[in-house]
Design an enzyme around this catalytic site. Structure first.
Site, PDB file in Angstrom:
ATOM      1  N   SER A 155      77.741 144.370  24.344  1.00 59.29           N
ATOM      2  CA  SER A 155      76.924 145.557  24.629  1.00 59.29           C
ATOM      3  C   SER A 155      75.478 145.435  24.160  1.00 59.29           C
ATOM      4  CB  SER A 155      77.586 146.813  24.051  1.00 59.29           C
ATOM      5  OG  SER A 155      78.851 147.012  24.649  1.00 59.29           O
ATOM      6  N   GLY A 157      76.042 140.610  28.921  1.00 61.53           N
ATOM      7  CA  GLY A 157      76.837 140.817  30.128  1.00 61.53           C
ATOM      8  C   GLY A 157      76.182 141.870  31.008  1.00 61.53           C
ATOM      9  N   GLY A 158      76.673 143.095  30.908  1.00 56.99           N
ATOM     10  CA  GLY A 158      76.242 144.193  31.779  1.00 56.99           C
ATOM     11  C   GLY A 158      74.730 144.338  31.921  1.00 56.99           C
ATOM     12  N   ASN A 209      75.247 136.545  31.227  1.00 56.33           N
ATOM     13  CA  ASN A 209      76.553 136.233  31.817  1.00 56.33           C
ATOM     14  C   ASN A 209      76.850 137.298  32.867  1.00 56.33           C
ATOM     15  OD1 ASN A 209      79.263 135.882  32.376  1.00 56.33           O
ATOM     16  ND2 ASN A 209      79.991 136.492  30.351  1.00 56.33           N
ATOM     17  N   TRP A 210      76.723 136.919  34.126  1.00 56.55           N
ATOM     18  CA  TRP A 210      76.902 137.910  35.204  1.00 56.55           C
ATOM     19  C   TRP A 210      78.370 138.263  35.435  1.00 56.55           C
ATOM     20  CZ3 TRP A 210      73.292 136.267  39.879  1.00 56.55           C
ATOM     21  CH2 TRP A 210      71.961 136.308  39.449  1.00 56.55           C
ATOM     22  N   LYS A 211      79.273 137.511  34.844  1.00 56.11           N
ATOM     23  CA  LYS A 211      80.710 137.714  35.095  1.00 56.11           C
ATOM     24  C   LYS A 211      80.955 137.680  36.617  1.00 56.11           C
ATOM     25  CE  LYS A 211      81.030 139.931  30.681  1.00 56.11           C
ATOM     26  NZ  LYS A 211      81.682 140.857  29.793  1.00 56.11           N
ATOM     27  N   GLY A 248      81.443 145.174  26.702  1.00 59.65           N
ATOM     28  CA  GLY A 248      81.567 146.092  27.837  1.00 59.65           C
ATOM     29  C   GLY A 248      81.981 147.496  27.440  1.00 59.65           C
ATOM     30  N   GLU A 292      87.355 137.278  27.770  1.00 59.26           N
ATOM     31  CA  GLU A 292      88.076 137.683  28.981  1.00 59.26           C
ATOM     32  C   GLU A 292      89.003 136.567  29.456  1.00 59.26           C
ATOM     33  OE1 GLU A 292      84.563 138.998  31.019  1.00 59.26           O
ATOM     34  OE2 GLU A 292      84.463 140.672  29.605  1.00 59.26           O
ATOM     35  N   HIS A 349      85.433 132.397  26.604  1.00 60.50           N
ATOM     36  CA  HIS A 349      85.051 133.812  26.643  1.00 60.50           C
ATOM     37  C   HIS A 349      86.295 134.676  26.414  1.00 60.50           C
ATOM     38  CE1 HIS A 349      83.738 137.720  28.059  1.00 60.50           C
ATOM     39  NE2 HIS A 349      82.506 137.298  27.788  1.00 60.50           N
ATOM     40  N   GLU A 405      81.111 137.119  19.676  1.00 62.37           N
ATOM     41  CA  GLU A 405      81.257 138.320  20.501  1.00 62.37           C
ATOM     42  C   GLU A 405      82.483 139.106  20.035  1.00 62.37           C
ATOM     43  OE1 GLU A 405      79.145 137.620  24.521  1.00 62.37           O
ATOM     44  OE2 GLU A 405      81.197 136.932  24.740  1.00 62.37           O
TER      45      GLU A 405
HETATM   46  P1  PGA Z   1      78.543 142.978  27.654  1.00 60.38           P
HETATM   47  O1  PGA Z   1      79.260 141.546  27.776  1.00 60.38           O
HETATM   48  O2  PGA Z   1      77.098 142.703  27.313  1.00 60.38           O
HETATM   49  O3  PGA Z   1      78.714 143.616  29.003  1.00 60.38           O
HETATM   50  O4  PGA Z   1      79.243 143.714  26.545  1.00 60.38           O
HETATM   51  C1  PGA Z   1      78.946 140.497  26.903  1.00 60.38           C
HETATM   52  C2  PGA Z   1      79.789 139.284  27.217  1.00 60.38           C
HETATM   53  O5  PGA Z   1      80.965 139.444  27.541  1.00 60.38           O
HETATM   54  O6  PGA Z   1      79.293 138.126  27.153  1.00 60.38           O
END
Ligand code: PGA
Length: 253
Positions: free
Chosen positions: A203, A224-225, A9-11, A167, A93, A91, A161
């Site tokens: 993470s 994500g990251g 997930n590149w956000k 993050g 966020e 998600h 998650e």
């Molecule tokens: P992260 O994000 O790996 O940067 O913690 C995961 C996600 O939000 O899907």
């Protein structure tokens, strides 16, 4: 046993030139499905290069109508047209920064299925909810939207998650993840009438990916990251292939 999925997930990151170089550098492995979820403007351009590698394309969100006067929204039908197979829904966020409710997420699920997408439905508790012993209560509430679709054979992936791990660099331990995944699998059978793949997210990095994915009930990861650089995402894909091989051996043994 579910097929392992490693999804990135590149956000809100990525330019066209970076994305094309990234697709070129991806190294999918036997035994593990791979998906990349870039921002909307990159979907069309990535569809072909990713398909050539056997990597699936996904989006990070969609609206609950297929077309119409909804300025700024993107429909599930448009995502299919762009070559998507997956769409992330719910998600944290979007739940916590943009105020998306379970009710809205349920409408989005129905619309994604109607268009032929496989939703990756994200669920997870906040730190204060975990500390108050409310993790299972939160997961039950978030999964309850599936009850209205009980018995329908729709393609679905869940991503567990924990919000406190997203993050933050704080990953759930493999034991914590395993316990939550066991609960989610049981709850899915009860609510949805069917067990589906459950990914872990929060993470995930090359250093912890294998320890998480080799746990029973952890059917892959949503990253994500660490999915932003092809090199670290490739290392997580390799960990997924290794975890899948170990699980396969256990089944065969
Ligand atoms: P992260 O994000 O790996 O940067 O913690 C995961 C996600 O939000 O899907």
């Amino acid at each position: 046993m579910h097929k392992m999925l490693v999804a990135g997930n590149w956000k809100m990151h990525g330019t066209l030139s970076d994305a094309l170089a990234y697709a070129e550098a991806l190294r999918p492995r036997e035994g593990v499905e791979v998906a990349v979820m870039p921002p909307f403007p990159l979907l069309h351009a990535l569809a072909e290069p990713l398909a050539a590698k056997g990597v699936a394309l996904g989006a990070q969100n969609a609206f609950y109508e297929q077309k119409g006067a909804f300025t700024g929204e993107v429909s599930p039908a448009m995502l299919v047209d762009a070559g998507c197979r997956f769409v992330i829904l719910g998600h944290s966020e979007r739940r916590h920064i943009l105020g998306e409710s379970d009710e809205v997420i349920a409408k989005k699920l129905a619309a994604a299925w109607e268009a032929g997408l496989e939703p990756v439905l994200c669920i997870g508790e906040l730190l204060e909810e975990r500390e108050a012993g409310k993790t299972e209560e939160v997961l039950t509430r978030q999964l309850a939207i599936l009850a209205q679709f009980r018995g329908e054979m729709k393609p679905l992936t869940i991503a567990y998650e924990p919000v406190w791990a997203i993050g933050t660099g704080k990953t759930a331990t493999p034991e914590t993840a395993e316990a939550a995944h066991a609960f989610v699998h049981e709850e899915l059978a009860r609510t949805f009438g069917r067990d589906v793949r459950v990914l872990y997210g929060g993470s995930v990095k090359p250093e912890n990916a294998l320890a998480l994915m080799e746990r029973p009930g952890v059917d892959g990861v949503l990253v994500g990251g660490a999915s932003l650089k092809a090199e670290s995402f490739n290392a997580i894909i390799a960990a997924g292939a290794e975890a899948a091989a170990r699980k396969q051996e256990e089944v065969g043994a």
